[in-house]
Design a protein around this motif. Structure first.
Motif, PDB file in Angstrom:
ATOM      1  N   SER A  18       0.813  -1.221   0.000  1.00  0.00           N
ATOM      2  CA  SER A  18       0.000   0.000   0.000  1.00  0.00           C
ATOM      3  C   SER A  18       0.842   1.265   0.000  1.00  0.00           C
ATOM      4  N   ARG A  19       2.177   1.145  -0.053  1.00  0.00           N
ATOM      5  CA  ARG A  19       3.055   2.304   0.102  1.00  0.00           C
ATOM      6  C   ARG A  19       3.953   2.470  -1.133  1.00  0.00           C
ATOM      7  N   PRO A  20       3.513   3.192  -2.158  1.00  0.00           N
ATOM      8  CA  PRO A  20       4.293   3.339  -3.397  1.00  0.00           C
ATOM      9  C   PRO A  20       5.696   3.894  -3.180  1.00  0.00           C
ATOM     10  N   ARG A  21       5.861   4.829  -2.253  1.00  0.00           N
ATOM     11  CA  ARG A  21       7.189   5.405  -2.039  1.00  0.00           C
ATOM     12  C   ARG A  21       8.160   4.372  -1.470  1.00  0.00           C
ATOM     13  N   MET A  22       7.676   3.530  -0.596  1.00  0.00           N
ATOM     14  CA  MET A  22       8.526   2.468  -0.067  1.00  0.00           C
ATOM     15  C   MET A  22       8.882   1.465  -1.156  1.00  0.00           C
ATOM     16  N   ILE A  23       7.940   1.202  -2.033  1.00  0.00           N
ATOM     17  CA  ILE A  23       8.193   0.267  -3.130  1.00  0.00           C
ATOM     18  C   ILE A  23       9.243   0.840  -4.076  1.00  0.00           C
ATOM     19  N   ALA A  24       9.146   2.134  -4.369  1.00  0.00           N
ATOM     20  CA  ALA A  24      10.149   2.779  -5.222  1.00  0.00           C
ATOM     21  C   ALA A  24      11.522   2.717  -4.569  1.00  0.00           C
ATOM     22  N   LYS A  25      11.579   2.904  -3.255  1.00  0.00           N
ATOM     23  CA  LYS A  25      12.851   2.795  -2.538  1.00  0.00           C
ATOM     24  C   LYS A  25      13.389   1.366  -2.632  1.00  0.00           C
ATOM     25  N   ALA A  26      12.516   0.398  -2.462  1.00  0.00           N
ATOM     26  CA  ALA A  26      12.944  -1.003  -2.516  1.00  0.00           C
ATOM     27  C   ALA A  26      13.568  -1.359  -3.855  1.00  0.00           C
ATOM     28  N   ALA A  27      13.106  -0.709  -4.916  1.00  0.00           N
ATOM     29  CA  ALA A  27      13.637  -0.977  -6.254  1.00  0.00           C
ATOM     30  C   ALA A  27      15.104  -0.630  -6.366  1.00  0.00           C
ATOM     31  N   THR A  28      15.610   0.208  -5.467  1.00  0.00           N
ATOM     32  CA  THR A  28      17.012   0.642  -5.514  1.00  0.00           C
ATOM     33  C   THR A  28      17.904  -0.203  -4.612  1.00  0.00           C
ATOM     34  N   LEU A  29      17.334  -1.127  -3.871  1.00  0.00           N
ATOM     35  CA  LEU A  29      18.083  -1.894  -2.881  1.00  0.00           C
ATOM     36  C   LEU A  29      18.579  -3.221  -3.450  1.00  0.00           C
ATOM     37  N   ALA A  30      19.537  -3.815  -2.745  1.00  0.00           N
ATOM     38  CA  ALA A  30      20.164  -5.053  -3.220  1.00  0.00           C
ATOM     39  C   ALA A  30      19.545  -6.300  -2.600  1.00  0.00           C
ATOM     40  N   ALA A  31      18.312  -6.199  -2.119  1.00  0.00           N
ATOM     41  CA  ALA A  31      17.648  -7.386  -1.584  1.00  0.00           C
ATOM     42  C   ALA A  31      17.480  -8.428  -2.690  1.00  0.00           C
ATOM     43  N   PHE A 203      20.234 -21.819   7.910  1.00  0.00           N
ATOM     44  CA  PHE A 203      19.344 -20.989   7.102  1.00  0.00           C
ATOM     45  C   PHE A 203      20.103 -20.409   5.908  1.00  0.00           C
ATOM     46  N   ASP A 204      19.383 -20.252   4.800  1.00  0.00           N
ATOM     47  CA  ASP A 204      19.952 -19.653   3.591  1.00  0.00           C
ATOM     48  C   ASP A 204      19.968 -18.137   3.663  1.00  0.00           C
ATOM     49  N   GLY A 205      18.993 -17.556   4.326  1.00  0.00           N
ATOM     50  CA  GLY A 205      18.859 -16.108   4.360  1.00  0.00           C
ATOM     51  C   GLY A 205      17.843 -15.700   5.395  1.00  0.00           C
ATOM     52  N   LYS A 206      17.503 -14.400   5.374  1.00  0.00           N
ATOM     53  CA  LYS A 206      16.661 -13.843   6.435  1.00  0.00           C
ATOM     54  C   LYS A 206      15.574 -12.966   5.847  1.00  0.00           C
ATOM     55  N   SER A 207      14.409 -13.018   6.452  1.00  0.00           N
ATOM     56  CA  SER A 207      13.343 -12.082   6.110  1.00  0.00           C
ATOM     57  C   SER A 207      13.601 -10.768   6.839  1.00  0.00           C
ATOM     58  N   LEU A 208      13.351  -9.650   6.146  1.00  0.00           N
ATOM     59  CA  LEU A 208      13.747  -8.330   6.638  1.00  0.00           C
ATOM     60  C   LEU A 208      12.569  -7.370   6.616  1.00  0.00           C
ATOM     61  N   ILE A 209      12.647  -6.345   7.479  1.00  0.00           N
ATOM     62  CA  ILE A 209      11.545  -5.389   7.575  1.00  0.00           C
ATOM     63  C   ILE A 209      12.006  -3.947   7.418  1.00  0.00           C
ATOM     64  N   HIS A 210      13.284  -3.723   7.109  1.00  0.00           N
ATOM     65  CA  HIS A 210      13.782  -2.349   6.948  1.00  0.00           C
ATOM     66  C   HIS A 210      14.915  -2.340   5.928  1.00  0.00           C
ATOM     67  N   PRO A 211      14.990  -1.299   5.095  1.00  0.00           N
ATOM     68  CA  PRO A 211      16.062  -1.244   4.091  1.00  0.00           C
ATOM     69  C   PRO A 211      17.464  -1.357   4.669  1.00  0.00           C
ATOM     70  N   ASP A 212      17.684  -0.820   5.878  1.00  0.00           N
ATOM     71  CA  ASP A 212      19.025  -0.865   6.462  1.00  0.00           C
ATOM     72  C   ASP A 212      19.466  -2.282   6.828  1.00  0.00           C
ATOM     73  N   GLN A 213      18.532  -3.228   6.816  1.00  0.00           N
ATOM     74  CA  GLN A 213      18.880  -4.607   7.169  1.00  0.00           C
ATOM     75  C   GLN A 213      19.382  -5.414   5.970  1.00  0.00           C
ATOM     76  N   VAL A 214      19.232  -4.879   4.772  1.00  0.00           N
ATOM     77  CA  VAL A 214      19.555  -5.653   3.574  1.00  0.00           C
ATOM     78  C   VAL A 214      21.040  -5.965   3.478  1.00  0.00           C
ATOM     79  N   ALA A 215      21.883  -4.938   3.559  1.00  0.00           N
ATOM     80  CA  ALA A 215      23.320  -5.148   3.399  1.00  0.00           C
ATOM     81  C   ALA A 215      23.897  -6.094   4.453  1.00  0.00           C
ATOM     82  N   PRO A 216      23.545  -5.932   5.738  1.00  0.00           N
ATOM     83  CA  PRO A 216      24.079  -6.882   6.727  1.00  0.00           C
ATOM     84  C   PRO A 216      23.644  -8.325   6.470  1.00  0.00           C
ATOM     85  N   ALA A 217      22.403  -8.524   6.054  1.00  0.00           N
ATOM     86  CA  ALA A 217      21.949  -9.886   5.776  1.00  0.00           C
ATOM     87  C   ALA A 217      22.675 -10.472   4.574  1.00  0.00           C
TER      88      ALA A 217
END
Length: 267
Positions: A18-31, A203-217
């Motif tokens: 429901s949050r287009p701005r968050m989705i646009a931000k996610a498009a720039t991340l390395a998840a 575990f192969d990986g982790k489910s995340l809830i914030h952009p700052d968690q992507v790089a550490p995972a």
């Protein structure tokens, strides 16, 4: 799913649909995967908005590996969620609160990632992992802790048996094993420690809830430079069968493990 999407993911980032701005931000991340969420991240009065925005969200994310987490299939949103899934046909459907393989039947044979979030789900994990279309299992640690009636702030070790049971079931089914979320958004050291522990559990990986968690995972669940150097050296030295390598005995199994490690690093 194509080959790029079947590699075990290091990071799966939940983003409210429901949050287009968050989705646009996610498009720039390395998840490795973006999971458009219709469930926990979306307010009850925004569910229709979230469903209506899925097609546009998929377009925003382009060719990124993208999945959708629906609401529980025994809940009031099931019919509407199933209808939108049939329309947009996402590459992956994350299914919350799965307690038995039969509960997945309404989704048909498509790529599914069931969430194990209850004692019944843990006890049925092996059959769930073996169900048609299932690509792995994800632990829902928050709900699991609640349904186990753990006290607030119970240590993660309280979930040890359940976490290991899910990894075992996922491996028996030949699929991914995805660890649960880390809630303390400002605790970078805690996140790194939990990711490291998750990898040690298998575990192969982790489910995340914030952009700052992507790089550490991504860093924690990827092979280190030292591991890769060791793997390359092992493969180069191997001649077949049991043999000595750097003061330890290795065999063909270890060579295959080294090759898998190198393949994972080439994501």
């Amino acid at each position: 799913m194509d080959q790029a999407r079947t590699l075990p993911p290091r990071s799966l980032l939940f983003v409210p649909a429901s949050r287009p701005r968050m989705i646009a931000k996610a498009a720039t991340l390395a998840a490795d995967w973006i999971i458009l969420d219709l469930e926990d991240a979306v307010r009850e009065d925004h569910k229709d908005v979230a469903r209506a925005g899925l097609a546009e969200a998929l377009a925003t994310l382009g060719d990124r590996p993208v999945g959708v987490r629906i609401n529980p299939l025994d809940g009031v949103h099931a019919v509407a969620d199933l209808a939108v899934v049939a329309t947009i046909d996402p590459a992956l459907v994350v299914v919350p609160k799965v307690e038995d393989a039969a509960g997945l039947a309404p989704l048909g044979v498509r790529a599914l990632l069931p969430m194990i979030e209850t004692p019944k789900g843990v006890l049925s994990a092996a059959s769930i992992a073996a169900a048609p279309g299932v690509v792995g299992l994800m632990v829902g640690t928050n709900d699991l802790a609640a349904t186990l009636r753990l006290p607030p702030h119970a240590p993660r070790s309280s979930l040890a048996h359940a976490l290991q049971a899910v990894v075992l079931a996922a491996r028996a089914g030949g699929g991914w094993a995805i660890d649960g979320v880390f809630n303390a958004l400002a605790d970078a050291h805690g996140l790194a420690a939990e990711c490291a522990e998750g990898r040690l559990l298998g575990f192969d990986g982790k489910s995340l809830i914030h952009p700052d968690q992507v790089a550490p995972a991504n860093a924690a669940f990827a092979p280190s430079d030292a591991e890769l150097a060791e793997a390359h050296a092992l493969i180069a030295a191997a001649r077949g069968g049991a043999e000595r390598f750097r003061d330890r005995m290795v065999e063909d199994l270890h060579v295959e493990t080294a090759r898998a490690l190198i393949a994972r690093s080439r994501r």
